[in-house]
Every structure is written in structure tokens, then in C-alpha cells.
Design a protein around this motif. Sequence first.
Motif, PDB file in Angstrom:
ATOM      1  N   MET A  94      10.880  -5.032  -8.036  1.00  0.00           N
ATOM      2  CA  MET A  94      11.882  -5.621  -8.942  1.00  0.00           C
ATOM      3  C   MET A  94      11.676  -5.125 -10.370  1.00  0.00           C
ATOM      4  O   MET A  94      10.534  -5.010 -10.818  1.00  0.00           O
ATOM      5  CB  MET A  94      11.740  -7.153  -8.962  1.00  0.00           C
ATOM      6  N   PRO A  95      12.782  -4.890 -11.073  1.00  0.00           N
ATOM      7  CA  PRO A  95      12.622  -4.523 -12.487  1.00  0.00           C
ATOM      8  C   PRO A  95      12.095  -5.710 -13.291  1.00  0.00           C
ATOM      9  O   PRO A  95      12.232  -6.862 -12.869  1.00  0.00           O
ATOM     10  CB  PRO A  95      14.051  -4.170 -12.930  1.00  0.00           C
ATOM     11  N   GLY A  96      11.480  -5.427 -14.405  1.00  0.00           N
ATOM     12  CA  GLY A  96      11.085  -6.490 -15.333  1.00  0.00           C
ATOM     13  C   GLY A  96       9.720  -7.081 -15.075  1.00  0.00           C
ATOM     14  O   GLY A  96       9.302  -8.005 -15.773  1.00  0.00           O
ATOM     15  N   LEU A  97       8.997  -6.589 -14.061  1.00  0.00           N
ATOM     16  CA  LEU A  97       7.654  -7.128 -13.798  1.00  0.00           C
ATOM     17  C   LEU A  97       6.604  -6.252 -14.472  1.00  0.00           C
ATOM     18  O   LEU A  97       6.780  -5.033 -14.578  1.00  0.00           O
ATOM     19  CB  LEU A  97       7.376  -7.153 -12.283  1.00  0.00           C
ATOM     20  N   SER A  98       5.525  -6.866 -14.898  1.00  0.00           N
ATOM     21  CA  SER A  98       4.422  -6.075 -15.450  1.00  0.00           C
ATOM     22  C   SER A  98       3.600  -5.508 -14.293  1.00  0.00           C
ATOM     23  O   SER A  98       3.686  -6.005 -13.163  1.00  0.00           O
ATOM     24  CB  SER A  98       3.527  -6.955 -16.317  1.00  0.00           C
ATOM     25  N   ASP A  99       2.770  -4.505 -14.586  1.00  0.00           N
ATOM     26  CA  ASP A  99       1.921  -3.954 -13.528  1.00  0.00           C
ATOM     27  C   ASP A  99       0.967  -5.011 -12.989  1.00  0.00           C
ATOM     28  O   ASP A  99       0.627  -5.015 -11.803  1.00  0.00           O
ATOM     29  CB  ASP A  99       1.141  -2.744 -14.050  1.00  0.00           C
ATOM     30  N   GLU A 100       0.520  -5.919 -13.863  1.00  0.00           N
ATOM     31  CA  GLU A 100      -0.382  -6.994 -13.419  1.00  0.00           C
ATOM     32  C   GLU A 100       0.312  -7.863 -12.377  1.00  0.00           C
ATOM     33  O   GLU A 100      -0.262  -8.236 -11.355  1.00  0.00           O
ATOM     34  CB  GLU A 100      -0.812  -7.865 -14.613  1.00  0.00           C
ATOM     35  N   GLU A 101       1.585  -8.189 -12.652  1.00  0.00           N
ATOM     36  CA  GLU A 101       2.345  -9.023 -11.701  1.00  0.00           C
ATOM     37  C   GLU A 101       2.564  -8.274 -10.388  1.00  0.00           C
ATOM     38  O   GLU A 101       2.505  -8.858  -9.307  1.00  0.00           O
ATOM     39  CB  GLU A 101       3.678  -9.440 -12.324  1.00  0.00           C
ATOM     40  N   ARG A 102       2.809  -6.980 -10.504  1.00  0.00           N
ATOM     41  CA  ARG A 102       3.003  -6.182  -9.275  1.00  0.00           C
ATOM     42  C   ARG A 102       1.702  -6.129  -8.468  1.00  0.00           C
ATOM     43  O   ARG A 102       1.708  -6.277  -7.254  1.00  0.00           O
ATOM     44  CB  ARG A 102       3.458  -4.762  -9.629  1.00  0.00           C
ATOM     45  N   LYS A 103       0.588  -5.927  -9.168  1.00  0.00           N
ATOM     46  CA  LYS A 103      -0.714  -5.870  -8.473  1.00  0.00           C
ATOM     47  C   LYS A 103      -0.980  -7.183  -7.749  1.00  0.00           C
ATOM     48  O   LYS A 103      -1.537  -7.208  -6.658  1.00  0.00           O
ATOM     49  CB  LYS A 103      -1.841  -5.652  -9.496  1.00  0.00           C
ATOM     50  N   ARG A 104      -0.581  -8.259  -8.396  1.00  0.00           N
ATOM     51  CA  ARG A 104      -0.835  -9.582  -7.832  1.00  0.00           C
ATOM     52  C   ARG A 104      -0.156  -9.731  -6.475  1.00  0.00           C
ATOM     53  O   ARG A 104      -0.760 -10.173  -5.506  1.00  0.00           O
ATOM     54  CB  ARG A 104      -0.301 -10.622  -8.825  1.00  0.00           C
ATOM     55  N   VAL A 105       1.112  -9.304  -6.421  1.00  0.00           N
ATOM     56  CA  VAL A 105       1.849  -9.482  -5.162  1.00  0.00           C
ATOM     57  C   VAL A 105       1.472  -8.410  -4.130  1.00  0.00           C
ATOM     58  O   VAL A 105       1.654  -8.603  -2.930  1.00  0.00           O
ATOM     59  CB  VAL A 105       3.375  -9.555  -5.425  1.00  0.00           C
ATOM     60  N   LEU A 106       0.895  -7.310  -4.610  1.00  0.00           N
ATOM     61  CA  LEU A 106       0.477  -6.258  -3.663  1.00  0.00           C
ATOM     62  C   LEU A 106      -1.010  -6.378  -3.312  1.00  0.00           C
ATOM     63  O   LEU A 106      -1.617  -5.435  -2.811  1.00  0.00           O
ATOM     64  CB  LEU A 106       0.780  -4.877  -4.236  1.00  0.00           C
ATOM     65  N   SER A 107      -1.574  -7.550  -3.608  1.00  0.00           N
ATOM     66  CA  SER A 107      -2.959  -7.807  -3.210  1.00  0.00           C
ATOM     67  C   SER A 107      -2.928  -8.443  -1.816  1.00  0.00           C
ATOM     68  O   SER A 107      -2.416  -9.539  -1.626  1.00  0.00           O
ATOM     69  CB  SER A 107      -3.602  -8.749  -4.236  1.00  0.00           C
ATOM     70  N   PHE A 108      -3.445  -7.697  -0.830  1.00  0.00           N
ATOM     71  CA  PHE A 108      -3.458  -8.186   0.559  1.00  0.00           C
ATOM     72  C   PHE A 108      -4.879  -8.609   0.895  1.00  0.00           C
ATOM     73  O   PHE A 108      -5.817  -7.811   0.770  1.00  0.00           O
ATOM     74  CB  PHE A 108      -2.965  -7.097   1.515  1.00  0.00           C
ATOM     75  N   VAL A 109      -5.005  -9.868   1.281  1.00  0.00           N
ATOM     76  CA  VAL A 109      -6.332 -10.434   1.519  1.00  0.00           C
ATOM     77  C   VAL A 109      -6.478 -10.781   3.001  1.00  0.00           C
ATOM     78  O   VAL A 109      -5.566 -11.348   3.603  1.00  0.00           O
ATOM     79  CB  VAL A 109      -6.503 -11.700   0.637  1.00  0.00           C
ATOM     80  N   VAL A 110      -7.614 -10.412   3.576  1.00  0.00           N
ATOM     81  CA  VAL A 110      -7.924 -10.784   4.964  1.00  0.00           C
ATOM     82  C   VAL A 110      -9.186 -11.622   4.915  1.00  0.00           C
ATOM     83  O   VAL A 110     -10.164 -11.211   4.284  1.00  0.00           O
ATOM     84  CB  VAL A 110      -8.240  -9.551   5.842  1.00  0.00           C
ATOM     85  N   VAL A 111      -9.188 -12.763   5.568  1.00  0.00           N
ATOM     86  CA  VAL A 111     -10.411 -13.560   5.652  1.00  0.00           C
ATOM     87  C   VAL A 111     -10.883 -13.518   7.101  1.00  0.00           C
ATOM     88  O   VAL A 111     -10.162 -13.948   8.005  1.00  0.00           O
ATOM     89  CB  VAL A 111     -10.194 -15.009   5.175  1.00  0.00           C
ATOM     90  N   GLY A 112     -12.087 -12.985   7.304  1.00  0.00           N
ATOM     91  CA  GLY A 112     -12.644 -12.864   8.656  1.00  0.00           C
ATOM     92  C   GLY A 112     -12.868 -11.402   9.003  1.00  0.00           C
ATOM     93  O   GLY A 112     -11.915 -10.630   9.068  1.00  0.00           O
ATOM     94  N   GLY A 113     -14.120 -11.043   9.218  1.00  0.00           N
ATOM     95  CA  GLY A 113     -14.466  -9.638   9.484  1.00  0.00           C
ATOM     96  C   GLY A 113     -14.728  -9.360  10.950  1.00  0.00           C
ATOM     97  O   GLY A 113     -15.421  -8.405  11.291  1.00  0.00           O
ATOM     98  N   GLY A 114     -14.162 -10.181  11.836  1.00  0.00           N
ATOM     99  CA  GLY A 114     -14.254  -9.901  13.278  1.00  0.00           C
ATOM    100  C   GLY A 114     -13.234  -8.839  13.651  1.00  0.00           C
ATOM    101  O   GLY A 114     -12.519  -8.318  12.786  1.00  0.00           O
ATOM    102  N   PRO A 115     -13.123  -8.515  14.947  1.00  0.00           N
ATOM    103  CA  PRO A 115     -12.200  -7.450  15.357  1.00  0.00           C
ATOM    104  C   PRO A 115     -10.753  -7.680  14.909  1.00  0.00           C
ATOM    105  O   PRO A 115     -10.085  -6.735  14.493  1.00  0.00           O
ATOM    106  CB  PRO A 115     -12.298  -7.459  16.888  1.00  0.00           C
ATOM    107  N   THR A 116     -10.271  -8.942  14.945  1.00  0.00           N
ATOM    108  CA  THR A 116      -8.867  -9.169  14.576  1.00  0.00           C
ATOM    109  C   THR A 116      -8.627  -8.868  13.099  1.00  0.00           C
ATOM    110  O   THR A 116      -7.678  -8.161  12.736  1.00  0.00           O
ATOM    111  CB  THR A 116      -8.461 -10.629  14.897  1.00  0.00           C
TER     112      THR A 116
END
Length: 495
Positions: free
Chosen positions: A215-237
Motif C-alpha cells: 500500500m502507498p503511504g506506509l513507512s518501511d518500518e510499517e512494511r517490515k512489521r507486516v512482513l515479519s513472519f514468526v513461527v513458534v515451534g522448531g519441530g518438523p511442522t
Amino acid sequence: MLARPRPRLQLTRSLRDHVAYRYLSSAPAITSGSGDVLGRRVDKKRLVILGSGWAGYPLARKVDKKHYDVTVISDSPNFNFTPLLASTSVGTLEFNNAVESVRALPHVNYHQAWVDRIDFASKTLACQPTLRYASRQPHQQDDALSYNTVKREELQDERLPVFTMEYDILVVAVGAYSATFGIPGVKENAHFLKNVNDARAIRARILECFEIAAMPGLSDEERKRVLSFVVVGGGPTGVEWAAELHDLVSSDIPRYYPSLVPLISITLYDVAPHILGNFDSSLQAYAEKKFARDNIRIRGRRTVEKVEPGWITIKEEGRIPFGLCVWSTGLAVNPLVAAIKEIPKGQKGATLLTDERLRALDASTDNKPMRDVYAIGDCAGVAGGPVLPATAQVAQQKALHLAKELNRAAKSGDAYQPVPFEFKNRGSLAYIGGWQALVDRTSAASGLKGGNAGRMAWLIWRSAYFTMSVSVRNKILIPTYWFLNWILGRDISRF
Ligand SMILES: Cc1cc2nc3c(=O)[nH]c(=O)nc-3n(C[C@H](O)[C@H](O)[C@H](O)COP(=O)(O)OP(=O)(O)OC[C@H]3O[C@@H](n4cnc5c(N)ncnc54)[C@H](O)[C@@H]3O)c2cc1C
């Protein structure tokens, strides 16, 4: 206007039905008998299977319908082929490649319902249909079917009536739920990956994150925030999902969102110091090096304190923003299993204990086996035996063993000699991205031992799951989508 008759289709259907009846099963027509199944009189033993997962589904397929009147009761209308869910959640495969409809099983009755209560004395089940009279928006239907997000109260107004079902033989194969360890906000703000509805929700959210960031009008910080993908759990899944996501962001996203690529992050958190705790340490190290090269950050020895909308609080790091958080930290007890008092429990109350013939034990008779109740899959464990991992491999082996024993018992009558269940470890597989995988056969029961990592292991991974896929349709579609997506890239349409 009346629809025109379609003789060719009808002919094809009746031919197909004839072939299915003639060659897939030679079950006699149900005319009279000793039992009553929802108004149908049956002359065979009524085998009721609770659950349509890796334990319930193969059992329903393989048990001989000449001898048993088989009914599956499951809140899921499908068998979920879980090892391929991560692939479907990023578009490497399509959703229907990872499911098989229970309804399509020949000569198997199916009801979409939760079993809330089992009365072992009268051999009856109390079943709550998970369908509503009124139609719903698709996302609401997903919610109702998804593990841990089920809102039973929502069903109260318009639910179908509870029904009871009698059984002669009962197999409990209801699996387990996702563990959240009571951490606040996980159920509400993180995504689980247990079934195809979860995979659909994850795929929609990944693509939504990229649309938001574009989207236009977002700062890079805001973009980084939404493009931060977090996984909890280091098993096979968790590892496989991070790897599949990396495949998507490295091979397809640059084509559609080139300016966003440097802003993407994938971070995997676990309390353990290393990922893939059940794999050989050399394979763990291989995967960790591969992830480091791919810029997938592994954060071991981390404790999640809470999850809020768009924020995860890690004890050691503070509040971290995310666009999507996928939660895969192991299993919690199924509420039906928790409610059963008649069968002793193992593994901190999470499994129903059985003997080595998979018959549920009876707490009221000093743990002697019940005559006609079995428990298999993630919700069961053999008393006094080794604690087997909660895997599809174990669930399927138990299901196939039980089907074989039930078939032999029906055929042999008094001459039946039971064979105890024995787990044959065939090794573990994990996909680590970029057409690389791990094959760990260090504890395999037979054949070649040792570990394998890289491209050859990936070929083994793919061939194993291709071979294990069930329907002819998926045996054709799975390699087709692998090929198409390799040539054309993944489909990024959102729906
Ligand atoms: C994403 C993912 C990937 C995986 N990959 C692998 C892998 O590569 N290899 C491997 O060996 N294992 C893998 N596993 C683990 C494997 O899927 C499980 O061990 C396996 O599904 C257990 O089978 P099950 O039949 O016991 O339970 P499930 O497959 O969980 O099935 C339980 C069934 O019971 C139904 N049910 C639940 N409660 C009720 C109720 N009260 N009434 C009626 N029905 C009910 C559910 O709808 C479901 O149909 C993976 C798991 C996940 C989530």
C-alpha cells in the motif's frame, strides 16, 4: 423448463457404481439383521470409528465391509494428509491435494459430528452435528471446523439435533489438539496448522500481508512489521512451514513485489536450543546451516509470554511485531479423551491406554482390556510399551494392524489367533527448503540405516509422500502441481 435428460452421464454413473460394487467390495446388500443404524437394519457388526485422521481413515478404508458395517463419525469431512499441509499453505500444492473426502469411501457411512460422550455400558455415543441449518459466510464455516477455534456456543441457535449412535465395536481415533501451554492470546492471534482450513487461512494471510505492505503511504518500518513472519515451534511442522514460506518468498514474491523482498523476515522461536530435536544431531546442524544461509533466523532458548494482535512477547527479547504468527508447539489432550474416565490414561493424561492388541483398558476391572473398544493414533498409547511419537507413521501402522486383525478375527471365528501390534520405525523426513530435505533412518527398524540430507533426501521425501497419497485423483494432481508450479510459479490469487 424441465432439464433435458442426460442419458450418457447416467449410464457412466451406473457403470461406475457397478464396477465399484463388483470390484472394490463384494458387500452383500443390507436386508435384515440384528442391529439398527439410524433406521437401517444391518446384519453385520456395527463398527464405529471416531475420527477421520491418519488412524481413523486408513482403518475405515481397509476393514472388510463384508464383515463390518462401518460408520465414521468425525467433525472433519476429510482425511487431512498433514505432511503436505505446509506445501498447500504457500501454494506449492493446491488444498484439495492434501485432503480425501470421507464420504467418497465406498461402503462407509459418515456423519459430520463431534462425539461428546461415550456410554461404554450401553454402547452408545452422543453426537453433536457440526453443521448448521443456516448457511454461513465461508470464513465463519472455517472457524467452526478448525481445531481450537471451535466456538460451540455459536452453534446453539441453529444447530442440528444431537443424535445417539449404537456400536458393537468402537475405535477411538480422535487425535490431539494443538498445545498452547495456556499462553495468553495464542488461540486468538496465532494460526495453527492442523488441517486444510488452517492452511487456507495461512495462505490468505501471507498474501494479505504482501498486499498491505504494497500500500502507498506506509513507512518501511510499517512494511517490515507486516512482513515479519514468526513461527513458534522448531519441530518438523514449524521447520517445514518456515522452509516452504522461504521457497515462496525467494522464488515467487520477487516477481510480484520486488521492492518488498529486502523487508521480509522469517523468525523461528523455540524453548529448545536446537530445531528438529528428534533428528540426528548432524542433520539438525545441516538444517540450521541451511536456514542461516537462507536468512531464516532461529532463536533457540526463547520463551513466549503472550501473543497480541500483531505482537508477540518473548521473555528474552521483548515485544516483536508480526504480520503472521504460525504456532506449532506440540499436542494437547483432546477434550473427548479428557472426558473419558473409564479408560486409564498415559502421558500426563493425554492418551488412552491400550494393551498390545490396541484394546482400550478398563479402569473398573483392574485395567483388563475392554472387549470391543480400541484406541489408536495420537490419542492412544500401549500400556507398558515404549512411548511412541505422535506421528502419522505410528497412527497409520496401528490402523492397518487393527484392520488386519479385525478382518482375520471375522474370517477365522473361533480359530482366530491374535497378533500384537509392533511398531516398525521407517525413519523420519523433513523438508528444509530449496529442494532439500532430511531423511533420518538412524533408528529405522530395517533396511538402510543412517542419515541423508540435501537433494537426494528431497527426492526421497517427495516420492514417499507421492506414494502415500491415496486417491487416483491426487496421484495425478500432486505431481502435476509440482510440475506446473515449477514451470509457472505458485498461484498467488487470494480467495
Ligand atoms: C502440519 C503437520 C505435518 C505433519 N507431518 C507429519 C509427517 O511428515 N510425518 C508424520 O509421521 N507425522 C506428521 N504429522 C503428525 C500426524 O499428522 C499426526 O500424528 C496424525 O495426524 C495423527 O493421526 P490421528 O488420526 O491420531 O489424529 P488426527 O489426524 O489429528 O485425526 C483426528 C480426527 O479426529 C477428529 N476428531 C477430533 N475430536 C473428535 C470428536 N470429539 N468427535 C469426532 N471426531 C473428532 C478430527 O476431526 C480428525 O478427523 C504432521 C502433523 C501436522 C499437523
